[in-house]
Design an enzyme around this catalytic site. Structure first.
Site, PDB file in Angstrom:
ATOM      1  N   CYS A  73      51.080  46.963  58.450  1.00 21.87           N
ATOM      2  CA  CYS A  73      51.681  47.605  59.624  1.00 21.87           C
ATOM      3  C   CYS A  73      50.703  47.589  60.789  1.00 21.87           C
ATOM      4  O   CYS A  73      49.547  47.980  60.650  1.00 21.87           O
ATOM      5  CB  CYS A  73      52.054  49.049  59.267  1.00 21.87           C
ATOM      6  SG  CYS A  73      52.717  49.982  60.665  1.00 21.87           S
ATOM      7  N   CYS A 125      53.802  55.596  59.096  1.00 23.41           N
ATOM      8  CA  CYS A 125      53.779  55.990  60.515  1.00 23.41           C
ATOM      9  C   CYS A 125      55.156  55.962  61.182  1.00 23.41           C
ATOM     10  O   CYS A 125      55.284  56.355  62.335  1.00 23.41           O
ATOM     11  CB  CYS A 125      52.792  55.127  61.298  1.00 23.41           C
ATOM     12  SG  CYS A 125      53.299  53.413  61.549  1.00 23.41           S
ATOM     13  N   CYS A 145      64.164  41.213  57.163  1.00 22.29           N
ATOM     14  CA  CYS A 145      64.031  40.433  58.394  1.00 22.29           C
ATOM     15  C   CYS A 145      63.174  41.263  59.348  1.00 22.29           C
ATOM     16  O   CYS A 145      63.634  42.261  59.897  1.00 22.29           O
ATOM     17  CB  CYS A 145      65.428  40.175  58.956  1.00 22.29           C
ATOM     18  SG  CYS A 145      65.470  39.040  60.324  1.00 22.29           S
TER      19      CYS A 145
END
Length: 156
Positions: A73, A125, A145
């Site tokens: 991330c 988060c 996706c």
């Protein structure tokens, strides 16, 4: 690319895939103020990750990345996807058939674009990642996706 992929890609390319809502709501381990997110992200990263926007198809270098490693991330460095689970979906966005581990990805219903889709976000988060569809390869049959701007790649 089938008609549904073409329609969604076309709408996203013209900015119509942007729902302009905030990222996943709830209690997350990592929290930041709007100003802190804006200071650490580019305008496009902020639009996608915090306002649930969509990057244009075929614009992310991660879409064609074939190196071994882990996709994390961009907002908190949580490992999300392994290169072992990546596949070429032909949609123009990095696609995976499963997350690196259970619990890394959170989901919620997304009712934009005149349909209901499964939105996915970082479980640590709350940053928007993309959507999950039921047209992926075995063994899961899922296609995550993902917007490349929501990810960073760490080579193995």
């Amino acid at each position: 690319m089938n008609r549904r992929h073409f329609t969604i890609a076309g709408l996203a390319a013209f900015g119509m895939g942007t729902s302009r809502v905030s990222a996943a709501e709830g209690t997350f381990e990592i929290t930041r103020t709007k100003a802190q997110w804006k200071a650490m992200l580019s305008p496009l990263e902020y639009k996608v990750m915090r306002q649930e926007g969509t990057e244009r198809a075929f614009t992310s270098p991660l879409n064609d990345n074939k190196a071994a490693g882990t996709y994390i991330c961009r907002g908190c460095d949580l490992p999300l996807y392994s290169s072992q689970h990546k596949f070429d979906s032909g949609t123009g966005w990095p696609s995976f058939y499963q997350p690196v581990r259970g619990g890394a990805i959170g989901t919620k219903a997304d009712r934009s674009l005149f349909m209901t889709r499964t939105e996915c976000h970082c479980s640590r988060c709350g940053s928007h990642l993309g959507h999950i569809f039921d047209d992926g390869p075995k063994p899961t049959g899922k296609r995550h996706c993902i917007n490349g701007v929501s990810l960073k790649f760490v080579a193995a």
